[in-house]
Enzyme design. Structure first.
Site, PDB file in Angstrom:
ATOM      1  CE  LYS A   1     -15.779  20.201   8.599  1.00 36.86           C
ATOM      2  NZ  LYS A   1     -15.984  20.459   7.167  1.00 36.86           N
TER       3      LYS A   1
ATOM      4  NE  ARG B   1      -9.808  18.879   8.845  1.00 35.52           N
ATOM      5  CZ  ARG B   1     -10.577  19.871   8.392  1.00 35.52           C
ATOM      6  NH1 ARG B   1     -10.800  20.017   7.118  1.00 35.52           N
ATOM      7  NH2 ARG B   1     -11.095  20.734   9.225  1.00 35.52           N
TER       8      ARG B   1
ATOM      9  NE  ARG C   1     -17.024  29.458   4.798  1.00 33.82           N
ATOM     10  CZ  ARG C   1     -16.416  28.297   4.969  1.00 33.82           C
ATOM     11  NH1 ARG C   1     -16.945  27.396   5.748  1.00 33.82           N
ATOM     12  NH2 ARG C   1     -15.298  28.056   4.353  1.00 33.82           N
TER      13      ARG C   1
ATOM     14  NE  ARG D   1     -12.431  29.212   6.000  1.00 34.00           N
ATOM     15  CZ  ARG D   1     -12.805  27.998   6.395  1.00 34.00           C
ATOM     16  NH1 ARG D   1     -13.685  27.876   7.372  1.00 34.00           N
ATOM     17  NH2 ARG D   1     -12.312  26.932   5.826  1.00 34.00           N
TER      18      ARG D   1
ATOM     19  NE  ARG E   1     -11.349  24.266   2.177  1.00 35.45           N
ATOM     20  CZ  ARG E   1     -12.273  25.218   2.246  1.00 35.45           C
ATOM     21  NH1 ARG E   1     -12.243  26.238   1.412  1.00 35.45           N
ATOM     22  NH2 ARG E   1     -13.215  25.159   3.161  1.00 35.45           N
TER      23      ARG E   1
HETATM   24  P1  AP5 Z   1     -19.989  25.829   7.238  1.00 36.01           P
HETATM   25  O1  AP5 Z   1     -20.791  25.547   8.462  1.00 36.01           O
HETATM   26  O2  AP5 Z   1     -19.025  26.953   7.283  1.00 36.01           O
HETATM   27  O3  AP5 Z   1     -19.276  24.484   6.706  1.00 36.01           O
HETATM   28  P2  AP5 Z   1     -17.997  23.728   7.242  1.00 36.01           P
HETATM   29  O4  AP5 Z   1     -18.276  22.286   7.058  1.00 36.01           O
HETATM   30  O5  AP5 Z   1     -17.627  24.197   8.609  1.00 36.01           O
HETATM   31  O6  AP5 Z   1     -16.949  24.201   6.131  1.00 36.01           O
HETATM   32  P3  AP5 Z   1     -15.429  24.617   6.300  1.00 36.01           P
HETATM   33  O7  AP5 Z   1     -15.057  25.300   5.032  1.00 36.01           O
HETATM   34  O8  AP5 Z   1     -15.200  25.368   7.568  1.00 36.01           O
HETATM   35  O9  AP5 Z   1     -14.768  23.216   6.390  1.00 36.01           O
HETATM   36  P4  AP5 Z   1     -13.298  22.857   6.186  1.00 36.01           P
HETATM   37  O10 AP5 Z   1     -13.250  21.512   6.778  1.00 36.01           O
HETATM   38  O11 AP5 Z   1     -12.848  22.973   4.787  1.00 36.01           O
HETATM   39  O12 AP5 Z   1     -12.502  24.029   6.939  1.00 36.01           O
HETATM   40  P5  AP5 Z   1     -11.900  24.177   8.420  1.00 36.01           P
HETATM   41  O13 AP5 Z   1     -12.028  25.575   8.850  1.00 36.01           O
HETATM   42  O14 AP5 Z   1     -12.405  23.115   9.302  1.00 36.01           O
HETATM   43  O15 AP5 Z   1     -21.026  26.035   6.024  1.00 36.01           O
HETATM   44  C1  AP5 Z   1     -20.587  26.490   4.766  1.00 36.01           C
HETATM   45  C2  AP5 Z   1     -21.544  27.551   4.214  1.00 36.01           C
HETATM   46  O16 AP5 Z   1     -22.778  26.941   3.868  1.00 36.01           O
HETATM   47  C3  AP5 Z   1     -21.895  28.654   5.228  1.00 36.01           C
HETATM   48  O17 AP5 Z   1     -22.049  29.853   4.523  1.00 36.01           O
HETATM   49  C4  AP5 Z   1     -23.242  28.193   5.837  1.00 36.01           C
HETATM   50  O18 AP5 Z   1     -24.016  29.281   6.280  1.00 36.01           O
HETATM   51  C5  AP5 Z   1     -23.867  27.460   4.647  1.00 36.01           C
HETATM   52  N1  AP5 Z   1     -24.685  26.315   4.993  1.00 36.01           N
HETATM   53  C6  AP5 Z   1     -24.371  25.327   5.872  1.00 36.01           C
HETATM   54  N2  AP5 Z   1     -25.334  24.392   5.903  1.00 36.01           N
HETATM   55  C7  AP5 Z   1     -26.282  24.792   5.003  1.00 36.01           C
HETATM   56  C8  AP5 Z   1     -27.528  24.251   4.572  1.00 36.01           C
HETATM   57  N3  AP5 Z   1     -27.995  23.096   5.079  1.00 36.01           N
HETATM   58  N4  AP5 Z   1     -28.222  24.909   3.617  1.00 36.01           N
HETATM   59  C9  AP5 Z   1     -27.751  26.057   3.111  1.00 36.01           C
HETATM   60  N5  AP5 Z   1     -26.608  26.652   3.478  1.00 36.01           N
HETATM   61  C10 AP5 Z   1     -25.872  26.025   4.421  1.00 36.01           C
HETATM   62  O19 AP5 Z   1     -10.354  23.903   8.125  1.00 36.01           O
HETATM   63  C11 AP5 Z   1      -9.621  24.810   7.336  1.00 36.01           C
HETATM   64  C12 AP5 Z   1      -8.273  24.243   7.005  1.00 36.01           C
HETATM   65  O20 AP5 Z   1      -7.508  24.046   8.205  1.00 36.01           O
HETATM   66  C13 AP5 Z   1      -8.257  22.873   6.311  1.00 36.01           C
HETATM   67  O21 AP5 Z   1      -8.462  22.978   4.931  1.00 36.01           O
HETATM   68  C14 AP5 Z   1      -6.851  22.398   6.687  1.00 36.01           C
HETATM   69  O22 AP5 Z   1      -5.885  23.035   5.893  1.00 36.01           O
HETATM   70  C15 AP5 Z   1      -6.686  22.888   8.106  1.00 36.01           C
HETATM   71  N6  AP5 Z   1      -7.129  21.887   9.091  1.00 36.01           N
HETATM   72  C16 AP5 Z   1      -8.206  22.001   9.927  1.00 36.01           C
HETATM   73  N7  AP5 Z   1      -8.343  20.902  10.678  1.00 36.01           N
HETATM   74  C17 AP5 Z   1      -7.336  20.052  10.311  1.00 36.01           C
HETATM   75  C18 AP5 Z   1      -6.981  18.743  10.703  1.00 36.01           C
HETATM   76  N8  AP5 Z   1      -7.678  18.073  11.635  1.00 36.01           N
HETATM   77  N9  AP5 Z   1      -5.906  18.181  10.097  1.00 36.01           N
HETATM   78  C19 AP5 Z   1      -5.194  18.824   9.157  1.00 36.01           C
HETATM   79  N10 AP5 Z   1      -5.487  20.081   8.734  1.00 36.01           N
HETATM   80  C20 AP5 Z   1      -6.559  20.691   9.302  1.00 36.01           C
HETATM   81 MG    MG Z   2     -16.017  25.342   9.425  1.00 31.77          MG
END
Ligand code: AP5
Ligand code: MG
Length: 206
Positions: free
Chosen positions: A13, A85, A117, A150, A161
């Site tokens: 994402k 979400r 990552r 992270r 997660r």
């Molecule tokens: P990356 O782009 O970082 O993936 P991502 O989908 O953004 O993963 P996140 O871990 O950020 O998602 P998340 O939803 O768990 O965390 P968030 O920060 O939103 O890619 C991952 C890795 O793979 C990278 O190294 C990248 O380079 C690599 N990669 C990507 N695509 C690739 C490909 N095609 N091929 C090879 N490599 C690739 O949220 C964190 C926390 O915040 C949540 O757990 C929750 O506690 C809280 N939170 C956030 N939003 C909410 C909400 N709306 N409601 C409630 N709690 C929330």
């Molecule tokens: Mg992310």
């Protein structure tokens, strides 16, 4: 244009939201980053969020909705990464979403991606030591700050997660399918191929 990226943790994402944001010149709103900012600033929300994020849980809908409503004020277009979400969040957010890109990834790739990552401690740019490394080891290409892991990248937190994603977030796939704005993308392929498909979709839509 109002775009949402939906998908498992590690589905990409953040990666594609950032690329698209530069291309379309519209801002991204990343709920995870907003929460990590609160943690850095040690606010009341930040202290609470830190404990929940470390364990891989979700912050409650009320707090997230009030945070996101503030973040979209005055913006005509944006890319939402990590919101909505839950069904509750989707229903409470009254803005009309044009496209929901659903990055469909198998569980197999998720763990490997998250373990490798690294993110910039200053600007948040996302890297992967295997698939998307920085030019200089441990240093951000954009702002030269240190790359870090992270707090939610332990095996237990990632498992939690994925579990909460299946329970709370997966129902959104059907929700947006019914609304007719879901675009499913196979996120298991390499970054350039996935990104080209996203861009081509937008080009054909315009
Ligand atoms: P990356 O782009 O970082 O993936 P991502 O989908 O953004 O993963 P996140 O871990 O950020 O998602 P998340 O939803 O768990 O965390 P968030 O920060 O939103 O890619 C991952 C890795 O793979 C990278 O190294 C990248 O380079 C690599 N990669 C990507 N695509 C690739 C490909 N095609 N091929 C090879 N490599 C690739 O949220 C964190 C926390 O915040 C949540 O757990 C929750 O506690 C809280 N939170 C956030 N939003 C909410 C909400 N709306 N409601 C409630 N709690 C929330
Ligand atoms: Mg992310």
């Amino acid at each position: 244009m109002k775009i949402v990226f939906l998908g498992k943790p590690g589905s990409g994402k953040g990666t594609y939201a950032e690329m698209l944001s530069k291309e379309l010149n519209i801002p991204t709103i990343v709920t995870g980053d907003l929460l990590r900012e609160e943690i850095k600033k040690k606010t009341e929300l930040g202290k609470e969020a830190e404990e929940i994020i470390k364990k891989g849980g979700y912050i409650d809908d009320k707090r997230i909705i009030s945070m996101i409503k503030k973040a979209v004020i005055g913006k005509e277009g944006y890319i939402l990464d990590g919101f909505p979400r839950t069904l509750g969040q989707a229903e409470e957010f009254k803005e009309k979403i044009d496209i929901v890109f659903y990055l469909n990834c198998s569980d197999k790739t998720i763990m490997r991606r998250l373990i490798n990552r690294r993110i910039c401690s200053k600007c948040g740019k996302v890297y992967n030591l295997v698939t998307n490394p920085p030019k200089k080891e441990g240093i951000c290409d954009e702002c030269c700050s240190k790359l870090v892991k992270r707090i939610d990248e332990t095996k237990d937190a990632v498992e939690q997660r994925l579990k909460i994603y299946a329970e709370e977030t997966e129902p959104l796939i059907q929700y947006y399918k019914k609304k007719g704005n879901l675009v499913e993308i196979n996120g298991d392929r390499n970054i350039d191929i996935v990104y080209d498909e996203i861009k081509n979709f937008l080009k054909n839509k315009a």
